[in-house]
Design an enzyme around this catalytic site. Structure first.
Site, PDB file in Angstrom:
ATOM      1  N   TYR A  82       0.877  -1.141  -0.023  1.00  0.00           N
ATOM      2  CA  TYR A  82       0.076   0.143  -0.004  1.00  0.00           C
ATOM      3  C   TYR A  82       1.048   1.273  -0.149  1.00  0.00           C
ATOM      4  CZ  TYR A  82      -4.557   2.587   0.615  1.00  0.00           C
ATOM      5  OH  TYR A  82      -5.469   3.162   0.521  1.00  0.00           O
ATOM      6  N   LYS A 127     -20.709 -20.362  -8.901  1.00  0.00           N
ATOM      7  CA  LYS A 127     -20.010 -20.307 -10.238  1.00  0.00           C
ATOM      8  C   LYS A 127     -18.614 -19.792 -10.096  1.00  0.00           C
ATOM      9  CE  LYS A 127     -21.427 -20.398 -14.743  1.00  0.00           C
ATOM     10  NZ  LYS A 127     -22.095 -21.355 -15.307  1.00  0.00           N
ATOM     11  N   GLU A 181     -24.677 -14.570 -16.656  1.00  0.00           N
ATOM     12  CA  GLU A 181     -25.281 -15.797 -16.298  1.00  0.00           C
ATOM     13  C   GLU A 181     -26.691 -15.426 -15.912  1.00  0.00           C
ATOM     14  OE1 GLU A 181     -24.634 -19.562 -14.705  1.00  0.00           O
ATOM     15  OE2 GLU A 181     -23.145 -18.253 -15.954  1.00  0.00           O
ATOM     16  N   ALA A 195     -32.263 -19.176 -24.668  1.00  0.00           N
ATOM     17  CA  ALA A 195     -30.910 -18.785 -25.041  1.00  0.00           C
ATOM     18  C   ALA A 195     -30.010 -20.195 -25.255  1.00  0.00           C
ATOM     19  CB  ALA A 195     -30.401 -18.292 -23.431  1.00  0.00           C
ATOM     20  N   ASN A 234     -22.804 -30.771 -18.322  1.00  0.00           N
ATOM     21  CA  ASN A 234     -22.720 -29.843 -17.363  1.00  0.00           C
ATOM     22  C   ASN A 234     -21.614 -28.835 -17.803  1.00  0.00           C
ATOM     23  OD1 ASN A 234     -21.868 -28.580 -14.926  1.00  0.00           O
ATOM     24  ND2 ASN A 234     -22.306 -30.245 -13.707  1.00  0.00           N
TER      25      ASN A 234
END
Length: 387
Positions: free
Chosen positions: A33, A88, A130, A191, A312
């Protein structure tokens, strides 16, 4: 209340930020930093491409949703979508080594979504869209793909399509069939249905041999009220001009791919060609019960983990983004998607069985194979970020 194992696993969320540098001394702090970080900021201000070298941006994806089409749950909103987006994100990390951040937007307006994601984009190396409902998802992806110099990928479309093509390639190989000879019926013109149709055609299925059905039956060029993606499908598929309900579409078909969540009567399956291929991918309830499908098909696949041949998306998206990020790709091309499908199929190509036409969802070989193939395809397609 909420003591069941699934709630306990989710308590507090499924992910966290972890530092990759030490922060134990004053020198550590001064480098990580202020004041040391200022030198890096000045360098990036002078040459913005250095953000990919000196920050996590080049390895980080935004997982973006508006909560409008979450799993099989429908339009449940951004807060209820967060557990899925966290899931996800952890799959991205586990299988692709890709950092990702869930971004759940409290708007379902196309313009607002595009503007918001565009404004956030400098923080990320890629955008994974998504659970955004059709047809809005097509426009959102198209506009973001045009606006941003980083990969944009709607997983509900293209992840599904990639794995379906891989599975169909191997099923056809197992049955000694050619993709170009297969007559394919796709149930669902949302979709996933649109994307699957397009990638199968790009992958070798004859467009005229594909029939797409929606809730009103067969999509054909003479049907009134078609617009957008369905109008495009009508112009490129159904070369014989069939009309009517899905049972008519299935008459003589070699392949059924269910992407709609509706149910298919057994009488319709009985009209398919001998030795058929049935992918009933709706979750949690397949369009056709696997035991029923097995009466009419030589190969059966579902979207469920408790049956063989699970289609999948985790077989696709971690490797797709890993390869795209590694290559410094600015977009994801059709060639990259086809390469991903070929790579998934190749993982199990030497050990095909009717109950094993795709790798298992947790197979550690898949993501590296997909990443390598996608990166090579990005170079071949000329979509690499210039140094």
């Amino acid at each position: 209340m909420y003591q069941e194992p699934v709630f306990e696993l989710h308590r507090g969320g499924k992910m966290a930020i972890t530092a990759t540098v030490p922060l134990t001394t004053r020198d550590d702090l001064s480098l990580a930093y202020t004041p040391g970080v200022a030198e890096v900021c000045r360098a990036i201000a002078a040459d913005e491409s250095l953000v990919n070298t000196f920050t996590w941006v080049a390895n980080t994806v935004a997982v973006v949703t508006d909560g409008s089409a979450v799993l099989g749950l429908g339009n449940i909103g951004p807060r209820a979508a967060m557990p899925v987006m966290e899931g996800k994100a952890v799959l991205f990390k586990q299988f692709g080594g890709v950092d990702s951040v869930p971004v759940c937007l409290d708007t379902q307006d196309i313009d607002e979504i595009v503007a918001t994601v565009t404004a956030l984009a400098p923080s990320f190396g890629g955008i994974n869209l998504e659970d955004i409902s059709a047809p809005r998802c097509f426009e959102i992806e198209r506009r973001l793909d045009e606006a941003l110099p980083i990969p944009v990928f709607h997983d509900d479309q293209h992840g599904t399509a990639i794995v379906v093509l891989a599975a169909l390639r191997n099923a056809a190989e197992l049955l000694d069939r050619k993709l170009g000879d297969l007559r394919v019926v796709i149930s669902g013109a949302g979709a996933a249905g649109v994307a699957v149709t397009k990638i199968l055609i790009a992958g070798g299925v004859q467009a005229a041999n594909v029939i797409v059905c929606d809730s009103r039956g067969i999509i054909h060029s003479g049907r009134e009220g078609l617009a957008g993606a369905k109008l495009e499908l009508a112009s490129i598929t159904n070369g014989t001009g069939r009309t009517g309900a899905i049972a008519e579409a299935l008459r003589g078909a070699d392949v059924f791919i269910g992407l709609s969540g509706g149910s298919i009567a057994e009488e319709g399956l009985a009209g398919m060609a001998p030795g058929a291929i049935i992918f009933a991918l709706a979750n949690p309830t397949p369009e056709v019960e696997p035991a029923v499908a097995a009466r009419y098909a030589s190969v059966v696949a579902t979207g469920r983990s408790d049956y063989p041949n699970q289609i999948n998306n985790v077989l696709a998206f971690p490797g797709v983004f890993r390869g795209a990020l590694d290559a410094g790709a600015t977009r994801i091309t059709e060639g990259m998607k086809l390469a991903a499908a070929d790579a998934i199929a190749a993982v199990v190509a030497n050990d095909l069985r009717p109950d094993a036409i795709v790798p298992a969802a947790l197979d550690p070989r898949v993501a590296p194979a997909v990443a390598t193939a996608v990166a090579k395809a990005a170079v071949r397609d000329g979509v690499i970020r210039q140094a």
